[in-house]
Structures are given as structure tokens and as C-alpha cells.
Design a protein around this motif. Structure first.
Motif, short mmCIF file in Angstrom:
data_model
loop_
_atom_site.label_atom_id
_atom_site.label_comp_id
_atom_site.label_asym_id
_atom_site.label_seq_id
_atom_site.Cartn_x
_atom_site.Cartn_y
_atom_site.Cartn_z
N ARG A 6 3.82 6.62 -1.01
CA ARG A 6 4.45 7.04 0.25
C ARG A 6 5.88 6.54 0.32
N SER A 35 0.61 3.84 -3.08
CA SER A 35 0.11 5.20 -2.84
C SER A 35 1.22 6.25 -2.94
N ASP A 77 0.84 -1.21 0.00
CA ASP A 77 0.00 0.00 0.00
C ASP A 77 0.87 1.26 0.00
N ASP A 78 1.99 1.22 0.73
CA ASP A 78 2.90 2.38 0.77
C ASP A 78 3.44 2.68 -0.63
#
Ligand code: PLP
Length: 398
Positions: free
Chosen positions: A56, A54, A50-51
Motif C-alpha cells: 500500500r 502489503s 503492514d502498509d
């Protein structure tokens, strides 16, 4: 320690940046970039995935979204164009389409240079016009016509130096007029390359390239790139990912390898083109030469301002006798071959009426100056005297 600090890169000359840009191997890593020929990366943790997804954390997760070799190419070209970001694409056409879609996500009026590359015109006419986009084809050398076309438009699309007749667009003037109306300007810098012109510095909103040509430089791949500021590139990248117009790793690896020698190739090609154009202009079989430095009044001031280091390796000429004369020349050329692309190390010729501009009607070709005797030349890096001798003997003037 004598290592280049990335913060100093802006002060390095383009000839140096083209060799080092896009990738800085750490100690122990290979000097040449490893090819990451992969479609997908693995993750142990959903949070890690997810990091990356997205943004990040930097990283790659799926080849249609990003890849290490593609990212290196993007960084190298962005640096050369003076852009804060770039996105590579599967072809120059994908670069143009995704940029236009990012700037005009709903059908809106688009202004395009009537002298644009034939397939760019065909894309607008055949794919976007039926969706409701209004296509305004304008002679960009005619300032009144441009002014009249701007109100309500969202983007102007043009080439720095046009394909095939090598007309130089005054990108600075076009950008000034367009920005006064709040209209974006997308400049196809394929002919000029960022070594000779950096349209973003003249006010362009985005620069696109067919990397297949000079940037890669060896006629062995198809690729494109878009350079602009981060926000626009993010929007273009989303279109590239969703339309599947992403570049593959091997093409990116090859393109970066080719790009490293751009500063050796382009000045030589530029000099060779001028030598050939001047030589051909003296032959009785040649009716007219289309070269930015020779094509008559008007262009010189623009060339001196926008292309002070040379006008590039492309030019065209009109042969007396039309298509049969072109075929006869082709039959006799020994070194120079017919190939419907350009920007490689070998000198090649093309025939715009059948190749780059075949989607245009005969009347449209003629109105743009493309006739049955028009031959486009892509000067390579050979010895200019050998090239000139080849043309001379092929035209019976040797
Ligand atoms: C000026 C120009 N722009 C864009 C393109 C399209 O590039 P590609 O063939 O990489 O899609 C071409 C191709 O010839 C071109 O000449």
C-alpha cells in the motif's frame, strides 16, 4: 526548467535512457546513487510495516524482498526493454528458473531451443524433468518442429542470439506461432542486449538476462533480471523471494554503474566482433566462422529485421586441428585471454566443449555444431587492429 519529465522518457532514445533510467536524484541528493548496504529496515508502527509489506505504501523492509539499489537497476532495465516491470535476481540462472516456475507452477511441457545455453538445458533436464516437467528440445529454425512441439506446452524458452554459435532466432515468428497456441515465450536477450533487440516488442512474454555479461559489462559481478508486464513480474518476484534468488545491493549498485555505458560499449563490441570474424575467416587455420552476418543463407533477413543496429559482440570459429590447435593458439595469444564468461570490456575467448556446454555429451555437442576446434569469442572495446594482430600472430599468420 530544463529537467527531464518522467512522462517524456518514452520519447528519449535508448542511448539517453540508459544513462538516466532507474533513478532521478532530487535536489540536494547525490548524483551517484548511494549504496544502501543493508539487510533490514526499522519501523515504529505495526501499521506502517503492514502498509509496506502489503504494497500500500512504497518502501523496503527486508533485503531478500527488495532494496533501493536493486529497485533502481530493475527500473532502468525495464525501461530499456520496454517492459512495465522487472525483477533482478542473484544470477541469470535464477532469472530463468523463477520465470519458468512463475509460468509453469505445476509440471507441464516446456519447449526449449536445442541450441540454448548449456546450463539452461541442464537446469531443465536435471532439475525440472525429474519433478515431472516434460522437456521438448526443438530446433527453433525448423518451423514444422516448433509447430509440432507447441500443443499442450506452456512456455517456449530461447535466446535472441544463441550461445555459443550466434544463431539468430526469429523471435517474432516464434512468438506468433506460440501465441496462436496460447504458449508463453521467454527470450534470453543476454547476447543481443536491449540496445540491439527488444524481444517484448516482437511478442515475447518475458525477457531474461544474465546481467553478469553486457548489462553490467565489466566481469565483476553475477546478476540476472526478468522484464515483463506487472502481473507476471509480481509472480516471478514471489518465486525470487521464496527461493532466495534475490540480488544483493552492492551487485545492483555495480550493475547500474556498468549499465550507464552500455550504449558506448555495445556498438564498439559489435563492430569489433564483425572485424575479427571477417579477419579470422580469411586465415587458412580457420575452418569456419559462426557470425550472424557471415553464417550463410537464411539468417540475413532475420538479422536485418530483428538486429538492424548490429548483431552484437559475440561470435565463434572452428580451428583446424581441434583441441591441441586451440591450446597452441591460447599459449601464443598475448592480449586475448581464456575466460568462461563474456560481455566484458576485454576481448576474451572460451571453449564451449569444456565450459558453456560441458553438460552435453560429445554427440550432443557435435550435433549442435560444437566441435573440438570451436572457440567462442567475446569482442571487447580494444582497437580491432590490435586484436586481429594478436589472433594472427597466435595462429602463425602474423
Ligand atoms: C545466454 C546465457 N544465459 C544465461 C546465463 C546464466 O547467467 P549467470 O551466469 O548470470 O547465471 C548465461 C551464462 O553464461 C548465458 O550465457
Amino acid at each position: 526548467m530544463n529537467r527531464t519529465n518522467p512522462d517524456d522518457e518514452g520519447r528519449l532514445r535508448p542511448e539517453t535512457r540508459v544513462v538516466h533510467g532507474g533513478r532521478r536524484p532530487a535536489a540536494g541528493e547525490s548524483l551517484a546513487p548511494p549504496l544502501v548496504q543493508a539487510s533490514v529496515q526499522v519501523f515504529d508502527s505495526l501499521d506502517d510495516y503492514d502498509d509496506v509489506a502489503s504494497g500500500r505504501r512504497p518502501g523496503h523492509l527486508y533485503g531478500r524482498n527488495s532494496n533501493e539499489n536493486v529497485a533502481s537497476l530493475e527500473a532502468a532495465v525495464a525501461d530499456l526493454e520496454g517492459a512495465t516491470a522487472a525483477v533482478a535476481t542473484a544470477s541469470g540462472m535464477a532469472a530463468i528458473l523463477c520465470t519458468v516456475l512463475a509460468l509453469a507452477s505445476r509440471p507441464r511441457p516446456l519447449v526449449v531451443d536445442r541450441d540454448a545455453y548449456g546450463v539452461s538445458l541442464a537446469l531443465l533436464r536435471s532439475d525440472l524433468e525429474p519433478l515431472g516437467y516434460e522437456i521438448r528440445e526443438v530446433d527453433l529454425a525448423d518451423e514444422d518442429a516448433l509447430r509440432a512441439a507447441l500443443p499442450g506446452a506452456v512456455v517456449v524458452i530461447c535466446e535472441t542470439v544463441t550461445n555459443p554459435l550466434a544463431r539468430v532466432n526469429d523471435v517474432q515468428r516464434i512468438a506468433a506461432l506460440a501465441s496462436a497456441e496460447g504458449v508463453a515465450v521467454v527470450v534470453d536477450n543476454t547476447y543481443a542486449t536491449p540496445l540491439l533487440c527488444r524481444p517484448l516488442a516482437w511478442g515475447a512474454t518475458a525477457v531474461v538476462h544474465s546481467v553478469s555479461k553486457y548489462l553490467a559489462g565489466h566481469s565483476d559481478l553475477i546478476a540476472g533480471v526478468v522484464c515483463a508486464e506487472h502481473q507476471l513480474i509480481d509472480a516471478v518476484r514471489q518465486r525470487v523471494i521464496r527461493t532466495g534468488g534475490s540480488l544483493g545491493p552492492f551487485e545492483a549498485w555495480l550493475a547500474l554503474r556498468g549499465l550507464r555505458t552500455l550504449a558506448l560499449r555495445v556498438p564498439r563490441q559489435s563492430t569489433n566482433a564483425l572485424r575479427l570474424a571477417e579477419g579470422l575467416a580469411k586465415l587458412p587455420q580457420v575452418e569456419r566462422v559462426w557470425h550472424p552476418s557471415l553464417s550463410g543463407p537464411g539468417g540475413h533477413g532475420v538479422c536485418a529485421r530483428l538486429l538492424p543496429d548490429g548483431t552484437g559482440g559475440m561470435f565463434a570459429f572452428d580451428l583446424v586441428g581441434g583441441r591441441p590447435a586451440v591450446q597452441a593458439m591460447l599459449d601464443r595469444l598475448r592480449l586475448v585471454r581464456f575466460a568462461a564468461s563474456f560481455g566484458g570490456v576485454e576481448t576474451t575467448i572460451s571453449y564451449p566443449a569444456l565450459a558453456s556446454h560441458r553438460s552435453l555429451s560429445l554427440a550432443e555437442q557435435m550435433s549442435r555444431g560444437i566441435g573440438p576446434g570451436t572457440v567462442r569469442v567475446s569482442a571487447g572495446i580494444e582497437a580491432a587492429d590490435d586484436l586481429l594482430s594478436d589472433f594472427r600472430q597466435a595462429l602463425g599468420s602474423g
